[in-house]
Design a protein around this motif. Structure first.
Motif, PDB file in Angstrom:
ATOM      1  N   UNK A  15       8.809  -6.834   0.364  1.00  0.00           N
ATOM      2  CA  UNK A  15       7.604  -6.484  -0.384  1.00  0.00           C
ATOM      3  C   UNK A  15       7.864  -5.262  -1.283  1.00  0.00           C
ATOM      4  N   UNK A  16       7.306  -5.332  -2.519  1.00  0.00           N
ATOM      5  CA  UNK A  16       7.260  -4.141  -3.379  1.00  0.00           C
ATOM      6  C   UNK A  16       5.976  -3.402  -3.028  1.00  0.00           C
ATOM      7  N   UNK A  17       6.055  -2.108  -2.824  1.00  0.00           N
ATOM      8  CA  UNK A  17       4.847  -1.327  -2.496  1.00  0.00           C
ATOM      9  C   UNK A  17       4.598  -0.276  -3.570  1.00  0.00           C
ATOM     10  N   UNK A  18       3.344   0.136  -3.635  1.00  0.00           N
ATOM     11  CA  UNK A  18       2.904   1.087  -4.650  1.00  0.00           C
ATOM     12  C   UNK A  18       2.025   2.132  -3.971  1.00  0.00           C
ATOM     13  N   UNK A  19       2.239   3.384  -4.277  1.00  0.00           N
ATOM     14  CA  UNK A  19       1.364   4.407  -3.699  1.00  0.00           C
ATOM     15  C   UNK A  19      -0.043   4.245  -4.243  1.00  0.00           C
ATOM     16  N   UNK A  20      -1.077   4.548  -3.448  1.00  0.00           N
ATOM     17  CA  UNK A  20      -2.458   4.393  -3.925  1.00  0.00           C
ATOM     18  C   UNK A  20      -2.786   5.388  -5.030  1.00  0.00           C
ATOM     19  N   UNK A  21      -3.860   5.101  -5.726  1.00  0.00           N
ATOM     20  CA  UNK A  21      -4.319   5.981  -6.808  1.00  0.00           C
ATOM     21  C   UNK A  21      -4.741   7.340  -6.273  1.00  0.00           C
ATOM     22  N   UNK A  22      -4.587   8.356  -7.120  1.00  0.00           N
ATOM     23  CA  UNK A  22      -5.110   9.677  -6.804  1.00  0.00           C
ATOM     24  C   UNK A  22      -6.634   9.643  -6.846  1.00  0.00           C
ATOM     25  N   UNK A  23      -7.259  10.747  -6.466  1.00  0.00           N
ATOM     26  CA  UNK A  23      -8.703  10.870  -6.669  1.00  0.00           C
ATOM     27  C   UNK A  23      -8.967  10.840  -8.167  1.00  0.00           C
ATOM     28  N   UNK A  24     -10.167  10.420  -8.546  1.00  0.00           N
ATOM     29  CA  UNK A  24     -10.471  10.196  -9.957  1.00  0.00           C
ATOM     30  C   UNK A  24     -10.604  11.483 -10.769  1.00  0.00           C
ATOM     31  N   UNK A  25     -10.574  12.634 -10.120  1.00  0.00           N
ATOM     32  CA  UNK A  25     -10.624  13.881 -10.887  1.00  0.00           C
ATOM     33  C   UNK A  25      -9.349  14.701 -10.708  1.00  0.00           C
TER      34      UNK A  25
END
Length: 511
Positions: A357-367
């Motif tokens: 599997x290719x994995x991706x770190x989750x998004x930062x907080x929106x600010x």
């Protein structure tokens, strides 16, 4: 059937009323003078929106009407009957209520302006106490949510607050049907713009603005006629109004303090009850002492300091809010235009490939001011996407004076692309062997969110050091290299619109 002069309407006990003449119109519909046919007494009728979008909203209106009918006070317009359109199916929704013969508080203010005379403190206190009494009773039953001078009537010198409990069914050219309540933008408390829970403190804020208008004959924010919704929102959030006493010197310091505390933006600092306001207004009834003049002077000095402190706090809060909104915009653009398309590509690969599997770190907080995404490939290699938001304060530089040699001064030197497009954020995609490209979010006059561009950098024939190609400039290089993009230089840079396939190529290459 439309209601018009000579129409006949009925109350809950089937008493008939003849519609005489129109006497006004407002947010909800037309207002008519009506006559009860049995005893010739005079009343008022207000028409309401003619239909409800669904049964839930009809039920909510019916519940609100029951609450409004419980209001019974000298300083409130008392309702006789609220017709929701069901009892008399041939008639639209309407309210039969007390008739007020003295116009509105808005007309009182306009008359004073025309005469160029402030309302006397004695009359102001009379208005204030009547409004406090009426609102205290109304708020014991419901929250008004739509307080404005046009909604406050006069009858034989008695103040009558009207339209309470009806903001749930407002529907005109500028407002939508809503069961949250959306008062007139000139009078709406800061928390009301956030659609927070309706509270007494919202009504106190709105009434505080009316107190201010009565005392000064002008709105505390005094925006131009062409001001839009966003202008009014910002004023309620961030503008500190001048002291009422600076406009009307005859006001007492007590009245000034009461008004300013009613329109405090922070609910923690604003009055929490009408009794608190009433008690503070009574301070002026205390007999003078030998220290009264000194105390008065001390209070005025303190009030001036408070205004300065409040202005600085609001300035800082506005800057914080603007920064937060700016960062949300950048993060939204990154998520929408880069992160999510890559994520969809990776998810499709993962569904089809069973060997890893290719994995991706989750998004930062929106600010977040720095965006950091790692793409961990099946090969064990990692691609890095990093992006930083740019601010003017990051680019304050010492620049030479045009006129005095050897003299420098501080100036914001914000990086721009050709056509003077300001760079809002910059960063890169980088592979383990330092190949990659730069990503820039640049200003676009036609799009508030800006536009992405990519910098594809390669070596020219002028440099001695060869870098792997294509390569991204590091953060500490970008400020120097961007002005050289279109110059004869040791590097060649191609400026391209964002192309998500370039990201996919690197994933394929290193996977």
């Amino acid at each position: 059937m439309l209601i018009q002069p000579n129409s006949v309407v009925f109350d809950g006990e089937e008493n008939s009323y003849k519609v005489l003449e129109p006497i006004g119109n407002g947010s909800f519909g037309y207002v008519y003078k009506i006559e009860k046919e049995s005893d010739k007494s005079i009343w008022a009728l207000k028409t309401l929106p003619s239909n409800f979008p669904n049964s839930e909203q009809l039920l909510s209106f019916q519940n609100e009407s029951v609450m409004a009918m419980k209001v019974s006070h000298e300083n409130a317009v008392n309702y006789v009957f609220v017709h929701d359109g069901s009892k008399y199916s041939e008639l639209p929704p309407y309210i039969i209520m007390e008739y007020a013969n003295g116009g509105t508080l808005q007309q009182v203010i306009k008359t004073a302006i025309r005469k160029n005379e402030f309302i006397s403190n004695k009359d102001l206190l009379d208005y204030f106490h009547q409004l406090i009494n009426g609102m205290e009773h109304i708020n014991s039953i419901l929250i008004h949510r739509d307080i404005k001078p046009d909604n406050i009537l006069l009858h034989n010198g008695i103040v009558k607050i009207s339209d309470f409990g009806l903001s749930k069914i407002v529907h005109d050219g500028t407002r939508q049907m809503t069961f949250k309540g959306f008062g007139h933008i000139r009078y709406m408390a800061p928390e009301g713009w956030k659609l927070e829970k309706n509270t007494i403190q919202m009504d106190i804020y709105s009434m505080g603005i009316i107190f201010y208008e009565l005392a000064t004959l002008q709105h505390p924010f005094n925006l131009p006629h062409h001001a839009d919704v966003q202008d009014w929102r910002n004023a309620h959030y961030f503008t500190n109004p001048p002291s009422p006493k600076s406009i009307n010197p005859a006001l007492t310091t007590t009245m000034t303090q009461v008004i300013m505390k009613m329109i405090e933006k922070s609910t923690a600092k604003r009055y929490k009850s009408w009794q608190e306001i009433r008690n503070d207004l009574l301070i002026d009834n205390e007999p003078p002492t030998e220290n009264s003049k000194i105390i008065e002077n001390m209070i005025n000095i303190r009030l001036s300091k408070d205004i300065s402190i409040r202005e600085e706090q609001l300035k800082q809060e506005k800057e914080r809010q603007e920064r937060k909104n700016y960062l949300k915009m950048i993060n939204y653009q990154y998520a929408n235009d880069i992160y999510n398309p890559i994520k969809e590509f990776i998810e499709e690969f993962n569904r089809r490939y069973t060997g890893g599997q290719i994995t991706m770190t989750p998004l930062n907080s929106m600010d977040s001011s720095e965006i950091y995404t790692k793409i961990h490939l099946v090969s064990g290699k990692t691609l890095t996407i990093q992006l930083k938001a740019l601010f003017d304060n990051d680019f304050i530089r010492e620049v030479p004076s045009q006129f005095d040699r050897g003299i420098t001064h501080k100036k914001v030197v914000r990086p721009v692309l050709r056509d003077n497009k300001k760079i809002l954020a910059w960063g890169y995609l980088k592979s383990p062997d330092n190949t990659g490209f730069n990503i820039l979010l640049v200003e676009n006059k036609e799009d508030i969110y800006g536009e992405w561009v990519m910098l594809i950098n390669t070596n020219s024939g002028f440099g001695r050091v060869r870098r792997p190609e294509p390569f991204p400039f590091e953060f500490n290089e970008l400020e120097k290299e961007i002005p050289l993009i279109y110059a004869l230089h040791i590097y060649n840079t191609e400026v391209l619109p964002l192309n998500i396939e370039k990201f996919q190529e690197f994933i394929v290459m290193y996977n």
